[in-house]
Design an enzyme around this catalytic site. Sequence first.
Site, PDB file in Angstrom:
ATOM      1  N   ARG A  76      -5.151   9.982   5.799  1.00 16.35           N
ATOM      2  CA  ARG A  76      -5.322   8.490   5.585  1.00 16.35           C
ATOM      3  C   ARG A  76      -6.033   8.225   4.269  1.00 16.35           C
ATOM      4  O   ARG A  76      -5.694   6.994   3.806  1.00 16.35           O
ATOM      5  CB  ARG A  76      -5.802   7.837   6.831  1.00 16.35           C
ATOM      6  CG  ARG A  76      -5.633   6.372   6.941  1.00 16.35           C
ATOM      7  CD  ARG A  76      -5.653   5.913   8.501  1.00 16.35           C
ATOM      8  NE  ARG A  76      -6.540   6.457   9.172  1.00 16.35           N
ATOM      9  CZ  ARG A  76      -7.989   6.140   9.522  1.00 16.35           C
ATOM     10  NH1 ARG A  76      -8.194   4.906   8.798  1.00 16.35           N
ATOM     11  NH2 ARG A  76      -8.865   6.628  10.347  1.00 16.35           N
ATOM     12  N   TYR A 130      12.730 -12.443  -0.765  1.00 17.27           N
ATOM     13  CA  TYR A 130      13.057 -11.764   0.465  1.00 17.27           C
ATOM     14  C   TYR A 130      12.728 -12.133   1.722  1.00 17.27           C
ATOM     15  O   TYR A 130      11.499 -12.815   1.861  1.00 17.27           O
ATOM     16  CB  TYR A 130      12.701 -10.143   0.233  1.00 17.27           C
ATOM     17  CG  TYR A 130      12.923  -9.239   1.540  1.00 17.27           C
ATOM     18  CD1 TYR A 130      14.200  -9.104   2.212  1.00 17.27           C
ATOM     19  CD2 TYR A 130      11.801  -8.639   2.458  1.00 17.27           C
ATOM     20  CE1 TYR A 130      14.379  -8.427   3.133  1.00 17.27           C
ATOM     21  CE2 TYR A 130      12.251  -7.916   3.457  1.00 17.27           C
ATOM     22  CZ  TYR A 130      13.507  -7.846   3.897  1.00 17.27           C
ATOM     23  OH  TYR A 130      13.400  -7.074   5.082  1.00 17.27           O
ATOM     24  N   ASP A 195       7.854  -9.323  -7.512  1.00 15.74           N
ATOM     25  CA  ASP A 195       8.820  -8.214  -6.758  1.00 15.74           C
ATOM     26  C   ASP A 195       9.819  -7.842  -7.535  1.00 15.74           C
ATOM     27  O   ASP A 195      10.648  -8.519  -7.994  1.00 15.74           O
ATOM     28  CB  ASP A 195       9.263  -8.851  -5.469  1.00 15.74           C
ATOM     29  CG  ASP A 195       9.878  -8.039  -4.626  1.00 15.74           C
ATOM     30  OD1 ASP A 195      10.450  -6.910  -5.022  1.00 15.74           O
ATOM     31  OD2 ASP A 195      10.106  -8.132  -3.224  1.00 15.74           O
ATOM     32  N   LYS A 220      14.583   0.955  -1.529  1.00 15.58           N
ATOM     33  CA  LYS A 220      15.807   0.778  -2.067  1.00 15.58           C
ATOM     34  C   LYS A 220      16.062   1.690  -3.351  1.00 15.58           C
ATOM     35  O   LYS A 220      16.280   2.909  -3.260  1.00 15.58           O
ATOM     36  CB  LYS A 220      15.684  -0.946  -2.480  1.00 15.58           C
ATOM     37  CG  LYS A 220      15.203  -1.841  -1.635  1.00 15.58           C
ATOM     38  CD  LYS A 220      15.854  -1.769  -0.211  1.00 15.58           C
ATOM     39  CE  LYS A 220      15.617  -2.737   0.594  1.00 15.58           C
ATOM     40  NZ  LYS A 220      14.364  -2.920   1.389  1.00 15.58           N
TER      41      LYS A 220
END
Length: 409
Positions: A76, A130, A195, A220
């Site tokens: 982590r 988005y 973005d 993507k």
Amino acid sequence: MEMDMDMDMNTGTAPRALATEAVHAGRDDLARQGLHAPPIDLSTTYPSYDSRGEAARIDAFAATGSEPDGPPVYGRLGNPTVARFETALARLEGTEAAVAFASGMAALSAALLVRASMGLRHVVAVRPLYGCSDHLLTAGLLGSEVTWTDPAGIADALRPDTGLVMVESPANPTLAEVDLRAVAHACGSVPLLVDNTFATPVLQRPAEQGARLVLHSATKYLGGHGDVLAGVIACDEEFAGRLRQVRFATGGVLHPLAGYLLLRGLSTLPVRVRAASATAAELARRLAADPRVARVHYPRIGGAMVSFEVHGDPHEVIAGVRLITPAVSLGSVDTLIQHPASISHRIVDADDRRDAGVSDRLLRMSVGLEDVEDLWRDLDRSLPGARGCADMRLRRVGATSHSAPALSN
């Protein structure tokens, strides 16, 4: 378009072209280790007989969020395979650092939490975004408050508690573009988050135009094969440290196998984006000339995304394609098509959706690496019959207007 990379400020090495960096960044040490492919480190924990040293490194991380020196401590806190991807993406975006997360939404959430922890909960944002990003801001799920505006209104929308300004360019799904340099100037001292999922660093590097944070849904184009879920923010080291602290506290870590797949995806990113963009531009041209299509959206900077509005029922196109895959997401090697009003932007209020240019007849297509003639045949037989002849001009999205008025080609 291929961008040259800047001089490496840390090593002083000569600049390398983006295609070269895409292949070698994050892998520069492999040959010295006698390796060719980067290893996948699946460990969740790491042995150490120096507990005092571990305590000191954990204290340093708690203070600044800097990556711990020496061997890893716990999954982590960080992972060597994921770190290679982060190094590579930072090089491609031209930033000091990058921090990877389990998804693009986890990455955006971390950025909001960083600013909220400083008492800066207000966000200024430009539609369209988005759909899930829009929902996260509008619903205030992380305690944030959003003011929606057009690019010209950003400066007036800023408040003392504004933590971020957020834009997406080209935007999802209308492909509207904004002048990033002008927006960054309007932000003043408030960090601009861009973005960059649709453009990728192949087409634009927002940090060079004043953005402090560059967000990717790495699911993507960065992954590029539809088989990895991830997000990443490229930024300066100071903000990266805070993002790492949020990632550690909330657990939105990226799996090492995903980090490996992303690093592999980056190596072909420039080739894939250039090839898919050439096909997308040709399909946009053919769609714009087709009487069954009312309007085509294609950005000035190019890219592999095409959106178009049909005169007939858009759902007939979704039901009719056979080679093209009707599915959410984008950026894969195969071509995908979806109806934003039904899926990716369904969660956005219908009036807000339409005000942002997302009409009920709009289809969004992510063009892949298939032959253009095969793709066109599939589209041609799937488009509903002509029902009137509206303006057939190709709509190239204006770079300075989020609402993007139609322009002649």
